[in-house]
Design a protein around this motif. Sequence first.
Motif, PDB file in Angstrom:
ATOM      1  N   LEU A 294       0.800  -1.227   0.000  1.00 49.01           N
ATOM      2  CA  LEU A 294       0.000   0.000   0.000  1.00 49.01           C
ATOM      3  C   LEU A 294       0.832   1.277   0.000  1.00 49.01           C
ATOM      4  O   LEU A 294       0.270   2.370  -0.082  1.00 49.01           O
ATOM      5  CB  LEU A 294      -0.943  -0.006   1.211  1.00 49.01           C
ATOM      6  N   GLY A 295       2.153   1.148   0.109  1.00 47.75           N
ATOM      7  CA  GLY A 295       3.002   2.337   0.076  1.00 47.75           C
ATOM      8  C   GLY A 295       2.659   3.314   1.179  1.00 47.75           C
ATOM      9  O   GLY A 295       2.267   2.932   2.285  1.00 47.75           O
ATOM     10  N   ASP A 296       2.771   4.622   0.871  1.00 50.87           N
ATOM     11  CA  ASP A 296       2.557   5.618   1.924  1.00 50.87           C
ATOM     12  C   ASP A 296       1.080   5.927   2.170  1.00 50.87           C
ATOM     13  O   ASP A 296       0.743   6.813   2.942  1.00 50.87           O
ATOM     14  CB  ASP A 296       3.345   6.895   1.630  1.00 50.87           C
ATOM     15  N   THR A 297       0.175   5.172   1.512  1.00 55.96           N
ATOM     16  CA  THR A 297      -1.260   5.345   1.795  1.00 55.96           C
ATOM     17  C   THR A 297      -1.724   4.417   2.915  1.00 55.96           C
ATOM     18  O   THR A 297      -2.874   4.513   3.353  1.00 55.96           O
ATOM     19  CB  THR A 297      -2.121   5.078   0.551  1.00 55.96           C
ATOM     20  N   ALA A 298      -0.853   3.512   3.389  1.00 59.54           N
ATOM     21  CA  ALA A 298      -1.273   2.514   4.372  1.00 59.54           C
ATOM     22  C   ALA A 298      -1.843   3.149   5.635  1.00 59.54           C
ATOM     23  O   ALA A 298      -2.879   2.717   6.151  1.00 59.54           O
ATOM     24  CB  ALA A 298      -0.103   1.591   4.723  1.00 59.54           C
ATOM     25  N   GLY A 299      -1.156   4.184   6.161  1.00 54.81           N
ATOM     26  CA  GLY A 299      -1.622   4.813   7.393  1.00 54.81           C
ATOM     27  C   GLY A 299      -2.988   5.442   7.246  1.00 54.81           C
ATOM     28  O   GLY A 299      -3.847   5.328   8.133  1.00 54.81           O
ATOM     29  N   CYS A 300      -3.210   6.092   6.112  1.00 51.22           N
ATOM     30  CA  CYS A 300      -4.499   6.742   5.881  1.00 51.22           C
ATOM     31  C   CYS A 300      -5.612   5.701   5.716  1.00 51.22           C
ATOM     32  O   CYS A 300      -6.697   5.836   6.288  1.00 51.22           O
ATOM     33  CB  CYS A 300      -4.393   7.612   4.632  1.00 51.22           C
ATOM     34  N   LEU A 301      -5.338   4.664   4.933  1.00 49.03           N
ATOM     35  CA  LEU A 301      -6.327   3.600   4.754  1.00 49.03           C
ATOM     36  C   LEU A 301      -6.621   2.914   6.086  1.00 49.03           C
ATOM     37  O   LEU A 301      -7.776   2.596   6.391  1.00 49.03           O
ATOM     38  CB  LEU A 301      -5.813   2.577   3.741  1.00 49.03           C
ATOM     39  N   GLY A 302      -5.577   2.718   6.900  1.00 48.61           N
ATOM     40  CA  GLY A 302      -5.772   2.109   8.210  1.00 48.61           C
ATOM     41  C   GLY A 302      -6.606   2.977   9.126  1.00 48.61           C
ATOM     42  O   GLY A 302      -7.445   2.478   9.883  1.00 48.61           O
TER      43      GLY A 302
END
Length: 310
Positions: free
Chosen positions: A287-295
């Motif tokens: 997920l690259g650097d979108t992982a935190g936002c998606l989480g």
Amino acid sequence: MKHVIALDVGGTGMKAALIAGDGTLLHEARRATGRDRGPDAVVETILEFAAELSDLGRERFGVPASAAGVAVPGIVDAENGIAVYAANLGWRDVPMRELLSRRLGSLPVALGHDVRTGGLAEGRIGAGRGADRFLFVPLGTGIAGAIGIAGRIEAGAHGYAGEIGHIVVRPGGPACGCGQYGCLETLASASAVSRTWASASGDPAADAADCAKAVESGDARAREVWQAAVGALADGLVTAITLLDPRTLIIGGGLAEAGETLFTPLRKAVEERVTFQRLPDIVPAALGDTAGCLGAGLLAWDLLATEVPA
């Protein structure tokens, strides 16, 4: 369309999104954290950013957001919604959930630790999908870990679970900010490789990505730096494998962007070190650097799922 607000707060930048119930990103936005302005200004920026996303969602989809989720670095008391401490942001005991809920008109708000929140996303919709046990390890400025168990992330009794970066792998090694010497993150994080390669190459501006390129071009000094980092990382990961027995080991962060330049020697080094342990699949994060936002979005939807109707 029902949606939630998601924010991922980093030391340099913030990422925000509106996320549908199936995980679809409906809108994305970014802005600078501005930590040089002080902790109070950073908190206000978070609140303003969330309010802007709230207004946008109401205007675009005709309904207010159902909830909000926010991921922050440092020590987090997720149960009580408090951002306890973040050295790189300078804050202490910020009642983040209360402040955000108030700014967003009493909206339900979930608060999470940045790495564990990213791990939640990788486990459910990323590289760990389908794995009942996984360990997510991002290699960035430091090294942390998220322990995935049956669709949730184990925070530990006091919220400190997964701090693999502070396993001592080289006793008497470099000083770590935690007070120990020879911690994994002082030897195998992206910033550690950057420091070592800048010194070895004589270029103070050189970083880990430059080191990886030099490895690929056959530079002997770069190979030495890279192999030392991979060896330390393998030692730390084998300790984690011994304790946790994960089915999948997900490696992310800046260092993982080197691709097989990292993964080929890392898989070999881990395999050489295991004895009785079962070797997990070692895979790159998806997920690259979108992982935190998606989480953070997943935290918000989980919050709604567990709320008891009045």
